[in-house]
Scaffold this active site. Structure first.
Site, PDB file in Angstrom:
ATOM      1  N   SER A  78     -26.280 -30.913   7.768  1.00 52.79           N
ATOM      2  CA  SER A  78     -25.897 -32.269   8.118  1.00 52.79           C
ATOM      3  C   SER A  78     -24.383 -32.324   8.138  1.00 52.79           C
ATOM      4  O   SER A  78     -23.823 -32.097   7.056  1.00 52.79           O
ATOM      5  CB  SER A  78     -26.644 -33.284   7.393  1.00 52.79           C
ATOM      6  OG  SER A  78     -27.958 -33.284   7.358  1.00 52.79           O
ATOM      7  N   LYS A 152     -29.224 -37.298  13.312  1.00 49.83           N
ATOM      8  CA  LYS A 152     -29.760 -37.369  11.666  1.00 49.83           C
ATOM      9  C   LYS A 152     -28.827 -38.311  11.072  1.00 49.83           C
ATOM     10  O   LYS A 152     -29.415 -39.098  10.357  1.00 49.83           O
ATOM     11  CB  LYS A 152     -29.078 -35.812  11.482  1.00 49.83           C
ATOM     12  CG  LYS A 152     -29.252 -35.885   9.925  1.00 49.83           C
ATOM     13  CD  LYS A 152     -30.605 -35.765   9.518  1.00 49.83           C
ATOM     14  CE  LYS A 152     -30.690 -35.774   7.826  1.00 49.83           C
ATOM     15  NZ  LYS A 152     -30.349 -34.421   7.117  1.00 49.83           N
ATOM     16  N   LYS A 220     -22.691 -38.939   1.389  1.00 42.71           N
ATOM     17  CA  LYS A 220     -22.056 -38.269   2.202  1.00 42.71           C
ATOM     18  C   LYS A 220     -22.351 -38.712   3.820  1.00 42.71           C
ATOM     19  O   LYS A 220     -21.560 -38.932   4.445  1.00 42.71           O
ATOM     20  CB  LYS A 220     -22.160 -36.822   2.115  1.00 42.71           C
ATOM     21  CG  LYS A 220     -21.586 -35.932   3.200  1.00 42.71           C
ATOM     22  CD  LYS A 220     -22.306 -34.453   3.179  1.00 42.71           C
ATOM     23  CE  LYS A 220     -23.749 -34.545   3.812  1.00 42.71           C
ATOM     24  NZ  LYS A 220     -24.150 -33.304   4.217  1.00 42.71           N
TER      25      LYS A 220
END
Length: 283
Positions: A78, A152, A220
């Site tokens: 990711s 995502k 994050k």
């Protein structure tokens, strides 16, 4: 994920920055490589799964000299959209190809081979990768290189926001005199039903914050979502609030499961707590 590839009888060489993690997969028939260059040198297809974009960039830079022309590199980490687009540009310049294919589904999805795989890249490259990726889960092409990371981020936006809303619902139920477990059971099957209510709602009731997805990882992702929103010129006010809630516990519960959004909410409401069982937290 390696075990799923081996179950599909695909030949796999494995490398990890922590060598023992690669060596542990030898019993599957995967071939551990001591050096990164050894792992990628004769590969038609390279898969990376790493903690964040900067690490992917470091590994990519180290591997590039060993790649043969036309190698297809699939990054399932990711990262930021801009990072994925940079990886695409660097690999293309080196005569190779790139697909970004981040996943959702957690450890359970990886073990079961049911990951949701969101792929960005050319149709031809993704079709070449399909037999490999479908050994690990359900593949959907969502656009050109970098689009997988956008998908995502959309996934993580919904997950992060919903976890916080479920926490608020359970705390409200408790504070207002209802049984939060019964409230959760009552609303399941209606419009409020979701995988987050099922899994993380239960985690909150059990006060089980042993990590699947960690607070630091969710945070994050929230920062990456806001960066993508800024680049696209859109405001995401709810995402900004969710990010603030995770920021409030980053130093206290960094390795806890992202269901620890409940702990952030309880810190905002002194004296209020869902249930009376002790917290289960990582060491």
């Amino acid at each position: 994920m390696v075990r799923r590839l081996r179950a599909a009888r695909l030949p796999v060489h494995v490398w990890n920055r922590t060598a023992s993690k690669a060596e542990a997969l030898a019993e599957t028939g995967a071939v551990p490589a001591a050096l990164l260059g050894e792992a990628v040198r004769d590969a038609d297809l390279v898969i990376t799964m790493l903690e964040a974009g900067p690490v992917v960039g470091e590994v990519l830079a180290a591997a590039l000299p060993a790649l043969r022309p036309n190698t297809l590199w699939i990054d399932m980490s990711s990262t930021r959209q801009a990072e994925a687009q940079d990886f695409h540009a660097r690999l293309t310049a080196a005569g190779c190809r790139f697909v970004d294919a981040p996943v959702s589904g957690g450890v359970g999805g990886a073990q079961a081979g049911t990951l949701a795989i969101m792929a960005g890249g050319s149709e031809a490259d993704i079709e070449q990768a399909r037999p490999v990726l479908e050994a690990m889960g359900r593949l959907t092409r969502v656009g050109p290189a970098g689009a997988g990371q956008v998908a995502k981020l959309c996934n993580q936006l919904i997950v992060g926001g919903t976890i916080n809303i479920v926490a608020e619902a359970l705390l409200l139920a408790q504070a207002a005199g209802a049984d939060p477990a019964a409230v959760r059971a009552a609303i399941r099957g209606g419009f409020a039903e979701s995988r987050v209510l099922e899994v993380h709602g239960q985690r909150m009731l059990e006060r089980n914050f042993i990590p699947g997805g960690q607070v630091t990882t969710q945070l994050k992702d929230m920062h990456n979502i806001l960066a993508a929103a800024a680049a696209a010129g859109v405001a995401l006010p709810v995402t900004s609030l969710v990010t603030e809630r995770y920021e409030s516990i980053r130093e206290v519960y960094p390795q806890a499961d992202h269901a620890a959004a409940l702990l952030a909410l309880e810190r905002l409401n002194p004296g209020q707590r869902v249930g009376d069982v002790p917290d289960r937290l990582p060491d």
